[in-house]
Design an enzyme around this catalytic site. Structure first.
Site, PDB file in Angstrom:
ATOM      1  N   GLY A  71     -44.015 -84.864 -49.394  1.00  0.00           N
ATOM      2  CA  GLY A  71     -45.261 -85.295 -49.971  1.00  0.00           C
ATOM      3  C   GLY A  71     -46.483 -84.486 -48.973  1.00  0.00           C
ATOM      4  N   GLY A 125     -50.799 -85.163 -47.142  1.00  0.00           N
ATOM      5  CA  GLY A 125     -51.911 -85.944 -47.090  1.00  0.00           C
ATOM      6  C   GLY A 125     -53.201 -85.094 -46.621  1.00  0.00           C
ATOM      7  N   GLY A 126     -54.206 -85.708 -45.835  1.00  0.00           N
ATOM      8  CA  GLY A 126     -55.334 -85.269 -45.496  1.00  0.00           C
ATOM      9  C   GLY A 126     -54.995 -84.395 -44.409  1.00  0.00           C
ATOM     10  N   MET A 127     -54.053 -84.818 -43.580  1.00  0.00           N
ATOM     11  CA  MET A 127     -53.932 -83.994 -42.429  1.00  0.00           C
ATOM     12  C   MET A 127     -52.923 -82.980 -42.420  1.00  0.00           C
ATOM     13  SD  MET A 127     -54.431 -86.914 -39.432  1.00  0.00           S
ATOM     14  CE  MET A 127     -54.497 -85.841 -38.161  1.00  0.00           C
ATOM     15  N   GLY A 128     -51.947 -83.108 -43.157  1.00  0.00           N
ATOM     16  CA  GLY A 128     -50.883 -82.401 -43.306  1.00  0.00           C
ATOM     17  C   GLY A 128     -49.809 -82.486 -44.318  1.00  0.00           C
ATOM     18  N   VAL A 152     -45.571 -83.111 -45.484  1.00  0.00           N
ATOM     19  CA  VAL A 152     -44.284 -83.686 -45.175  1.00  0.00           C
ATOM     20  C   VAL A 152     -42.987 -83.131 -45.637  1.00  0.00           C
ATOM     21  CG1 VAL A 152     -42.981 -85.802 -44.823  1.00  0.00           C
ATOM     22  CG2 VAL A 152     -45.549 -85.833 -44.640  1.00  0.00           C
ATOM     23  N   LYS A 205     -43.231 -84.058 -40.384  1.00  0.00           N
ATOM     24  CA  LYS A 205     -44.651 -84.363 -40.870  1.00  0.00           C
ATOM     25  C   LYS A 205     -45.418 -82.971 -40.040  1.00  0.00           C
ATOM     26  CE  LYS A 205     -48.752 -87.285 -40.735  1.00  0.00           C
ATOM     27  NZ  LYS A 205     -49.055 -88.673 -40.189  1.00  0.00           N
ATOM     28  N   ASP A 232     -52.173 -99.922 -41.725  1.00  0.00           N
ATOM     29  CA  ASP A 232     -52.381 -99.231 -42.765  1.00  0.00           C
ATOM     30  C   ASP A 232     -51.331 -99.391 -43.822  1.00  0.00           C
ATOM     31  OD1 ASP A 232     -53.510 -97.660 -44.739  1.00  0.00           O
ATOM     32  OD2 ASP A 232     -52.694 -95.728 -43.892  1.00  0.00           O
TER      33      ASP A 232
END
Length: 415
Positions: A24, A26-29, A31, A45, A138
């Site tokens: 997957g 996300g905004g930062m990196g 996985v 990650k 979160d």
């Protein structure tokens, strides 16, 4: 867990882990599914180069320190990390199974029994996290994986020490997922306490039983205005009656009005027992949903065996002898035969075998194994053989037939 192939720009190896597929992003990196030298699967990650700066490295280092502190059977374990490399990375335990968001997409809403089992398991896990002086902050369906042994919580990237107001975020910055965010978190209150995770777990259970969150809006600003408005009640439409009281209390506006995690566990267990099953049985039923929502990659195709050669086709009970299989894995009797697989017979069937052979017959070539017809033809004159005093000689073909018969009896015996 759903995976996709690597792209040409993805690294093939990182920190001693071979990267196999994408899990997957996300905004930062990104996985990845990785594998250690000894074959252990991990989730790696990696921070994107475009966002790597001193603040990102500091936040990432904080996440790693938090993960080193968190432990428990329902938390994906820390494995290894490097915050100083050109692309900072973090490796954690890989959980083979779908996240709750994908489970919902594939399976639909959970039954009250499954939701109660999920709630009890996660509440107990989060109580353990809180006892270590930490919060998740979160919790959402995408951060909960349903593995073969039950749910596990991942991504403690926003976790903070419960009794500390220290944070790397700006004073007025709110971080988290709005759909599951508590009013005090949306208001930017600090320090946050355990009820923030109680609210988020209630939002997760609401979503998993109804398909919607406590508040919904087309724009995030409107969504935040609903969450922080004490006069705006959460949407509990569609909640199963036996869970309505629990979810209503977990989604209370005021922190002090929400139950503790231990109280959530107790109420979920009560729902489970009201269905006449044990907690262990409910957990097994919950994890069985993984087989519906998760489809592991298909194995490499196995070559099909050579077509069977049928002998005596006029007979309804004619047996067959398979040609030697090219792939030994294509033959799977109880006792493997090197060249032939055991024939299939009806229950209690006793085959009659006619073997036409001589001592000089070579090992290769067709072997006839069949049930004689109803009106048998006169038997041919027996072949003249010379038998030594020590005992009868048998050709390779006869030995093969004898082995096959032993396997046939073994596979059809009632014991």
């Amino acid at each position: 867990m759903h995976t996709t192939p690597l792209s040409p720009d993805d690294p093939a190896e990182l920190g001693g882990f071979t990267l196999l597929r994408r899990i997957g992003h996300g905004g930062m990196g990104q996985v990845y599914l990785g594998e250690s030298a000894a074959g252990e699967a991990v989730a790696v990650k990696v921070i994107k180069p475009t966002v790597v700066d001193s603040e990102t490295r500091q936040r990432f280092a904080q996440e790693i320190e938090v993960l080193k502190t968190v432990w428990g059977p329902r938390v994906a374990a820390f494995v290894k990390a490097d915050t100083e490399s050109e692309q900072p990375w973090l490796a954690t335990e890989y959980v083979e199974g779908p996240d709750l968001r994908r489970l919902m997409d594939t399976r639909g809403v959970l039954t009250p029994l499954a939701a109660a089992s999920l709630g009890a398991t996660l509440a107990e896990a989060l109580a353990g996290v809180h006892s270590q002086g930490l919060l998740h902050r979160d919790l959402k369906p995408a951060n909960i994986l349903l593995g073969p042994n039950g749910p596990k919580i991942i991504d403690f990237g926003l976790a903070v020490f419960a009794e500390s107001s220290a944070s790397l975020t700006a004073p007025n910055m709110v971080m988290g997922t709005p759909a599951c965010m508590s009013p005090e978190q949306a208001n930017g209150e600090k320090p946050l306490k355990a009820p923030v995770d109680v609210y988020a777990l209630g939002a997760v259970l609401l979503f998993m039983t109804t398909g919607h969150y406590p508040y919904q809006a087309d724009h995030v600003q409107v969504l935040f205005s609903h969450i922080v408005n004490p006069e705006k009640a959460p949407d509990l439409s569609g909640v199963p009656e036996e869970l309505a009281g629990l979810l209503s209390s977990m989604l209370q506006y005021a922190q002090q009005d929400r139950p503790t995690m231990d109280e959530v566990v107790a109420q979920c267990v009560a729902v489970i027992k009201s269905h006449g099953v044990t907690v262990a049985q409910a957990r097994r039923r919950l994890t069985s949903l993984t087989a519906v929502a998760y489809e592991p990659p298909a194995p490499d195709p196995v070559p099909a065996p050579a077509p069977a050669t049928t002998v005596s086709p006029a007979s309804a009970e004619a047996t067959t002898v398979l040609a030697p299989a090219k792939d030994p894995m294509a033959v799977a009797p109880t006792v493997p035969l090197p060249q032939q697989s055991a024939p299939t017979h009806p229950p209690a069937y006793t085959p009659t075998v006619a073997v036409i052979t001589t001592d000089s017959e070579p090992d290769s070539g067709p072997v006839d194994v069949a049930v004689p017809p109803a009106d048998p033809a006169p038997a041919p004159a027996p072949a003249t053989t010379t038998r030594p005093p020590a005992g009868p000689r048998r050709s390779a073909a006869a030995r093969r037939i004898a082995s096959q018969l032993r396997e046939t009896y073994a596979s059809t015996a009632p014991f």
